[in-house]
Design a protein around this motif. Structure first.
Motif, PDB file in Angstrom:
ATOM      1  N   TYR A 188       3.780   0.360 -10.039  1.00  0.00           N
ATOM      2  CA  TYR A 188       4.329   1.588  -9.452  1.00  0.00           C
ATOM      3  C   TYR A 188       3.892   2.811 -10.256  1.00  0.00           C
ATOM      4  O   TYR A 188       3.447   3.824  -9.699  1.00  0.00           O
ATOM      5  N   ARG A 189       4.017   2.714 -11.581  1.00  0.00           N
ATOM      6  CA  ARG A 189       3.658   3.858 -12.441  1.00  0.00           C
ATOM      7  C   ARG A 189       2.173   4.176 -12.336  1.00  0.00           C
ATOM      8  O   ARG A 189       1.798   5.362 -12.327  1.00  0.00           O
ATOM      9  N   ALA A 190       1.331   3.161 -12.258  1.00  0.00           N
ATOM     10  CA  ALA A 190      -0.115   3.389 -12.127  1.00  0.00           C
ATOM     11  C   ALA A 190      -0.416   4.124 -10.823  1.00  0.00           C
ATOM     12  O   ALA A 190      -1.256   5.028 -10.770  1.00  0.00           O
ATOM     13  N   LYS A 191       0.334   3.767  -9.772  1.00  0.00           N
ATOM     14  CA  LYS A 191       0.147   4.435  -8.476  1.00  0.00           C
ATOM     15  C   LYS A 191       0.536   5.908  -8.564  1.00  0.00           C
ATOM     16  O   LYS A 191      -0.126   6.769  -7.978  1.00  0.00           O
ATOM     17  N   GLN A 192       1.635   6.196  -9.289  1.00  0.00           N
ATOM     18  CA  GLN A 192       2.094   7.575  -9.423  1.00  0.00           C
ATOM     19  C   GLN A 192       1.072   8.418 -10.185  1.00  0.00           C
ATOM     20  O   GLN A 192       0.783   9.551  -9.811  1.00  0.00           O
ATOM     21  N   VAL A 193       0.513   7.825 -11.252  1.00  0.00           N
ATOM     22  CA  VAL A 193      -0.508   8.517 -12.040  1.00  0.00           C
ATOM     23  C   VAL A 193      -1.714   8.826 -11.154  1.00  0.00           C
ATOM     24  O   VAL A 193      -2.231   9.947 -11.144  1.00  0.00           O
ATOM     25  N   ASP A 247       0.808  -1.220   0.000  1.00  0.00           N
ATOM     26  CA  ASP A 247       0.000   0.000   0.000  1.00  0.00           C
ATOM     27  C   ASP A 247       0.844   1.274   0.000  1.00  0.00           C
ATOM     28  O   ASP A 247       0.322   2.370  -0.137  1.00  0.00           O
ATOM     29  N   ASP A 248       2.157   1.106   0.157  1.00  0.00           N
ATOM     30  CA  ASP A 248       3.071   2.247   0.085  1.00  0.00           C
ATOM     31  C   ASP A 248       3.063   2.788  -1.353  1.00  0.00           C
ATOM     32  O   ASP A 248       3.269   2.025  -2.299  1.00  0.00           O
ATOM     33  N   PRO A 249       2.812   4.109  -1.533  1.00  0.00           N
ATOM     34  CA  PRO A 249       2.753   4.653  -2.896  1.00  0.00           C
ATOM     35  C   PRO A 249       4.080   4.530  -3.650  1.00  0.00           C
ATOM     36  O   PRO A 249       4.088   4.560  -4.882  1.00  0.00           O
ATOM     37  N   ASN A 250       5.194   4.339  -2.934  1.00  0.00           N
ATOM     38  CA  ASN A 250       6.486   4.193  -3.601  1.00  0.00           C
ATOM     39  C   ASN A 250       6.859   2.737  -3.895  1.00  0.00           C
ATOM     40  O   ASN A 250       7.967   2.461  -4.344  1.00  0.00           O
ATOM     41  N   VAL A 251       5.929   1.834  -3.601  1.00  0.00           N
ATOM     42  CA  VAL A 251       6.182   0.417  -3.840  1.00  0.00           C
ATOM     43  C   VAL A 251       5.335  -0.076  -5.011  1.00  0.00           C
ATOM     44  O   VAL A 251       4.144   0.216  -5.089  1.00  0.00           O
ATOM     45  N   GLY A 252       5.986  -0.765  -5.921  1.00  0.00           N
ATOM     46  CA  GLY A 252       5.268  -1.400  -7.027  1.00  0.00           C
ATOM     47  C   GLY A 252       5.299  -2.906  -6.842  1.00  0.00           C
ATOM     48  O   GLY A 252       6.347  -3.461  -6.528  1.00  0.00           O
ATOM     49  N   THR A 253       4.143  -3.553  -7.011  1.00  0.00           N
ATOM     50  CA  THR A 253       4.059  -4.997  -6.802  1.00  0.00           C
ATOM     51  C   THR A 253       3.678  -5.702  -8.096  1.00  0.00           C
ATOM     52  O   THR A 253       2.709  -5.319  -8.746  1.00  0.00           O
ATOM     53  N   LYS A 290      10.855  -0.827  -4.455  1.00  0.00           N
ATOM     54  CA  LYS A 290      10.608   0.430  -3.750  1.00  0.00           C
ATOM     55  C   LYS A 290      11.434   1.497  -4.470  1.00  0.00           C
ATOM     56  O   LYS A 290      12.658   1.362  -4.598  1.00  0.00           O
ATOM     57  N   VAL A 291      10.739   2.515  -4.952  1.00  0.00           N
ATOM     58  CA  VAL A 291      11.389   3.511  -5.789  1.00  0.00           C
ATOM     59  C   VAL A 291      11.610   4.795  -4.991  1.00  0.00           C
ATOM     60  O   VAL A 291      10.678   5.312  -4.363  1.00  0.00           O
TER      61      VAL A 291
END
Lengths: 168, 134
Positions: free
Chosen positions: B121-126, B23-29, B46-47
């Protein structure tokens, strides 16, 4: 020749395994080399080849996974096409089951048995869905190729659980 | 079938096994599965600032080659930018681990998992940007 035609049965997923076993036994008996010792060499070779093919067809049809593969092949439906990909929610549920398996290993035989029962229920449900998708054209649970893929995941988990509970 | 020494080494001492907070916005799963064999693989990145991967973790339930492929992928990912990570090819894993033809799909699974983690991760950033500007 496809395995259904080889054993002379209707191509469908829900097969009567007892009946199928009887058909296999009768065919094998008729094709047995002992019955063909007086035949021409070419005829002996033909019956032997046929006996081997009948055995292979029986092995395919008695396994739910391989039976489903054979049916999809008959229908020219790919088993590894884009619609065979399990959904994210399915993979997540499978990952959770795998993590439960890890903790059950630490807890002991009782936990493993409980998990095995739950996993068996999952697999049975998947098998029933695959059956109604293949034989009844029921699309509510997804395309047959995806249900077949899901069945493989269930079987894989059950195989591992089976090994562990057998040791216990 | 014999495993190469590198596969055995990674399978026996897998690097970076574990879980990051999904659920961390900087983590992509990335969660992927191989229908042919029933393997499941979860790979997380984790970015940090500047789009550099600070940490990578995986959890794989499958054969030794699948574990080794994902273990190696997490080692390679650390310190890479997202664009560099997106260029990771399964063929590099095959070469490094000396995977036989029947195990190539394990490296494909690892590549898929990396791509899925980056996409997540990219979808979360958007979503974050869209949420912030709304």
């Amino acid at each position: 020749m496809n395995p259904f035609a080889r054993l002379g049965v209707e191509p469908k997923f829900a097969v009567d395994l007892t009946e199928l076993e009887r058909v296999h036994r009768d065919l094998s008996r008729a094709l047995h080399p002992d019955r063909h010792v007086q035949s021409m060499p070419s005829e002996r070779r033909r019956t032997l080849d046929e006996a081997v093919a009948v055995n292979e067809a029986w092995r395919v049809l008695r396994s739910p996974v391989r039976r489903a593969e054979a049916l999809l092949a008959l229908r020219d439906e790919p088993v590894d096409g884009a619609d065979a990909k399990p959904s994210a929610s399915f993979l997540m549920a499978m990952m959770e089951r795998r993590e439960e398996l890890e903790s059950a290993k630490a807890k002991g035989p009782a936990a493993l048995l409980t998990l095995e029962q739950a996993a068996t229920l999952d697999a049975d449900r998947c098998l029933a869905a695959l059956s109604s998708a293949l034989d009844g054209g029921d699309a509510t649970n997804g395309p047959p190729a995806r249900l077949l893929a899901e069945l493989r995941f269930h079987r894989r988990l059950l195989d591992e659980l089976g090994d562990l509970t057998a040791d216990a | 079938m014999a495993y190469s020494d590198k596969v055995i080494e990674h399978a026996e001492n897998p690097r970076n096994v574990g879980t990051l907070d999904k659920d961390d916005p900087n983590v992509g799963t990335g969660l992927v599965g191989a229908p042919a064999c029933g393997d499941v693989m979860r790979l997380q990145i984790k970015v940090g600032d500047g789009g550099v991967i600070e940490d990578a973790r995986f959890k794989t339930f499958g054969c030794g080659s699948a574990i080794a492929s994902s273990s190696l992928a997490t080692e390679w990912l650390k310190g890479k930018t997202l664009d560099e990570a997106a260029g990771l090819k399964n063929t590099s894993i095959v070469e490094e681990l000396n995977l036989p033809p029947v195990k190539i799909h394990c490296s494909v699974l690892a590549e898929d998992a990396v791509k899925a983690a980056i996409a997540d991760y990219r979808a979360k950033q958007v979503a974050k940007t869209a949420g912030g500007s709304a």
